[in-house]
Design an enzyme around this catalytic site. Structure first.
Site, mmCIF file in Angstrom:
data_model
loop_
_atom_site.group_PDB
_atom_site.id
_atom_site.type_symbol
_atom_site.label_atom_id
_atom_site.label_comp_id
_atom_site.label_asym_id
_atom_site.label_seq_id
_atom_site.Cartn_x
_atom_site.Cartn_y
_atom_site.Cartn_z
ATOM 1 C CB SER A 22 -33.579 52.311 -4.469
ATOM 2 O OG SER A 22 -32.487 53.148 -4.169
ATOM 3 C CB ALA A 72 -37.485 65.097 1.524
ATOM 4 N N GLY A 74 -32.864 63.335 0.739
ATOM 5 C CA GLY A 74 -31.840 64.132 0.061
ATOM 6 C C GLY A 74 -30.702 63.285 -0.482
ATOM 7 C CB CYS A 127 -30.427 63.541 -9.691
ATOM 8 S SG CYS A 127 -29.097 64.349 -8.819
ATOM 9 C CB ILE A 188 -44.388 54.665 -10.168
ATOM 10 C CG1 ILE A 188 -45.322 54.462 -8.982
ATOM 11 C CG2 ILE A 188 -45.074 54.435 -11.487
ATOM 12 C CD1 ILE A 188 -46.525 55.394 -8.925
ATOM 13 C CB THR A 190 -41.840 58.632 -3.831
ATOM 14 O OG1 THR A 190 -40.692 59.392 -4.227
ATOM 15 C CG2 THR A 190 -41.393 57.483 -2.949
ATOM 16 N N GLY A 240 -44.779 50.370 -5.453
ATOM 17 C CA GLY A 240 -45.633 51.435 -4.937
ATOM 18 C C GLY A 240 -46.772 50.883 -4.098
ATOM 19 N N GLY A 241 -46.621 50.985 -2.785
ATOM 20 C CA GLY A 241 -47.733 50.703 -1.870
ATOM 21 C C GLY A 241 -48.042 49.250 -1.585
ATOM 22 N N GLY A 262 -41.230 48.667 0.209
ATOM 23 C CA GLY A 262 -40.473 49.608 1.026
ATOM 24 C C GLY A 262 -41.258 50.050 2.244
#
Lengths: 301, 274
Positions: A22, A72, A74, A127, A188, A190, A240-241, A262
């Site tokens: 995501s 970030a 948002g 959130c 997991i 971030t 993750g990574g 990602g």
């Protein structure tokens, strides 16, 4: 082009276990189709909120070097209404990530999207908590449980819960998710981190604090998946990574059924997903494994 | 030594040059940007303000680089107000570039506003070639026109013609630059390549004129960007990501981009129409 590594979990069948996480290339149906052609197993959309969100002002992403990133954004997203329209004729294997600040918001988004042709949902719990300052939704097991139970009454589609290193133990939240009816967890998310520009004496991100992704996250992610595998029965998607097929294998041996990628795409480009799927298939064939399933959790003895 | 172009580089403003009362060029030292290809862009960070994508402008000295901005939003106005000695952060250069195939015989460049930046860089990169260049510069009025002397200087000793179109007719042709283009390609069959950068509706007009001809075309497309590295989708146009697949698209690609000149994604990712 499809690199067949049939992957089944939670009643879902994917061509291969490589899923786009995501927040990565997650808002355009045309891009989804391109990703499908490249050979991804599935795509998780950007986290969709009830109303459109512009997100934070740029910079929203900072490169930390060595394939590590800080972001970030948002929770910028087109909102449930516009996104439902975007995916009205969806034909790709898609999970829709959901974000909200209370039960009612999550329900409203699910109602708008549940009848679309999608594989299922993923809960983004990062959130900000409205009632508990400084906390995120995912830090409140009671709220997490309420959200999951409410969503499950509205849709029979599989629901995955994305967990991470927050203020409440990852195993506790994952167990809560399982007990509340979640079909799987993604581990997991971030991890909160910061980068300061020493010349200008200020954090670079507009939001100051962001989420760390990339190589630095991998061994933490593998550890979480390993511990979760011992604690829960529902499938785990490792995240993750991940940069190469060895990383995928590591996550699977720790207990993951599928994986998400990602940051890798930021460093190596969109076609790197194809290379990853191809390498994974070649590895499995070379080792004479009939399926990835044979390797799930083998690191536990 | 290998430099990771994604990592922010803090650079000091060496010089500033006012192009018009609302357009300024900022000059700084940066090796990577100095060697950027025409059409490539930087992500430029103004500390504690904002980060925006900007096409790389030309600069005179070895190792020097520049950007040109028109003051408009928070980032561009903050940049405009910077003075010598202040610092900005840059990453990149990113994106593809205009092709510089020496096989062309007569090329035409058409642009307006800060869209001229990559076109000027293209001219400067290829100033030693024998290609005849027709350059059409569009502006609202004479007072908003810039880079005219610069273009003439780059092209001195070369075969070229420079045409100006202004909305109010205060200088040059009165009307849109695309009207000039239409006249020229009708009259001159030798033109074999058109490069364009500027407002998307102007470029759409260029595409419509060129699409009926056998002339090749390259357009540098602008979209709202967040990451610049091909992961966020903010800049997507159909199935292309402007930051990594573009910003330059050719005629064949544009013919498949149904969103070109019609839709763009806003900050939230909603597809809005022009």
């Amino acid at each position: 082009m499809v690199f067949d590594i049939p992957t089944k979990f939670a009643g879902i069948e994917l061509n291969n276990p490589i899923i786009v996480a995501s927040g990565i290339l997650g808002l355009s149906q045309s891009i989804f189709k391109r990703l499908e052609k490249i050979g991804v197993g599935a795509i998780v959309s950007k986290s969709i909120s009830i109303k459109p969100r512009d997100g934070y002002r740029n910079p929203t992403i900072v490169a930390l070097g060595n394939n590590n990133w800080l972001n970030a954004v948002g929770l910028a997203n087109p909102g449930a209404e516009a996104f439902a329209k975007e995916i009205a004729n969806n034909s790709v294997p898609l999970f829709v990530s959901l974000v909200g600040s209370n039960v009612s918001e999550y329900i409203q988004i699910v109602e708008k999207i549940k009848n679309h042709n999608i594989l299922g949902f993923e809960l983004n719990l990062s959130c900000p908590h409205v009632e508990k300052m400084g906390m995120e939704i995912g830090d409140d097991p009671k709220l997490v449980s309420d959200i999951i139970r409410s969503i499950k009454t509205k849709t029979s589609k599989p629901l995955f819960v994305k967990v991470g290193i927050g203020k409440t133990d990852v195993i506790h939240i994952a167990k809560t998710a399982e007990n509340s009816g979640a079909d799987g967890v993604t581990a997991i998310n971030t991890i909160r981190a910061m980068k300061i520009d020493i010349t200008n004496r200020c954090p670079i991100l507009e939001n100051k604090i962001g989420g760390l992704s990339g190589i630095a996250l991998k061994s933490i992610g593998v550890r979480c998946v390993y511990e979760l595998y011992k604690s829960i029965k529902i499938p785990i998607i490792g995240c993750g990574g991940i940069q190469n097929y060895e990383d995928v294998i590591e996550y699977v041996m720790a207990g993951a059924t599928a994986v998400q990628v990602g940051s890798m795409i930021g460093t190596y480009g969109i076609n790197s997903i194809q290379r990853l799927a191809k390498d994974l298939k070649v590895y499995l064939e070379a080792k004479k494994y009939d399926s990835l399933r044979e390797l799930i959790g083998v690191a536990h003895r | 030594m290998h430099i990771d172009k994604n990592i922010l580089r803090i650079v000091r403003i060496k010089k500033t040059r006012e192009e018009t009362p609302s357009v300024k060029t900022l000059i700084f030292d940066d090796y990577l940007s100095h060697n950027a290809k025409p059409g490539q862009f930087l992500m430029v960070w103004i500390p504690q303000k904002e980060e925006i994508p900007l096409s790389v402008m030309i600069s005179n000295s070895q190792g020097e680089a520049a950007i040109t901005i028109r003051k408009k939003g928070l980032a561009s106005t903050s940049l405009f107000n910077l003075v010598e000695g202040e610092t900005i952060g840059i990453r990149g250069p990113y994106g593809n570039s205009f092709s510089t195939d020496p096989g062309f015989k007569h090329r035409l460049l058409i642009g307006g506003g800060t869209g001229l930046v990559p076109l000027v860089r293209l001219l400067n990169h290829t100033k030693n070639s024998d290609i005849f260049s027709t350059i059409i510069v569009g502006a609202r009025s004479k007072s908003e026109l810039f880079f005219i002397d610069l273009i003439s200087h780059i092209m001195q000793d070369r075969q070229f013609e420079l045409l100006i179109a202004t909305d109010d007719g205060s200088i040059g042709f009165k009307g849109y630059p695309t009207e000039l283009l239409d006249n020229i390609v009708e009259k001159d069959p030798k033109i074999d390549m058109v490069y364009t950068c500027g407002p998307e509706l102007m470029m759409k007009g260029v595409y419509e004129i060129i699409s009926k001809k056998t002339i090749q075309l390259e357009a540098s497309v602008e979209r709202y960007m967040k990451c610049g590295i091909g992961i966020c989708s903010s800049c997507s146009i159909n199935d292309k990501l402007v930051c990594v697949d573009g910003t330059v698209f050719n005629k064949g690609q544009i013919s498949k981009l149904s969103e070109f000149g019609r839709f763009y994604r806003n900050k939230s990712g909603i597809l809005d129409s022009y």
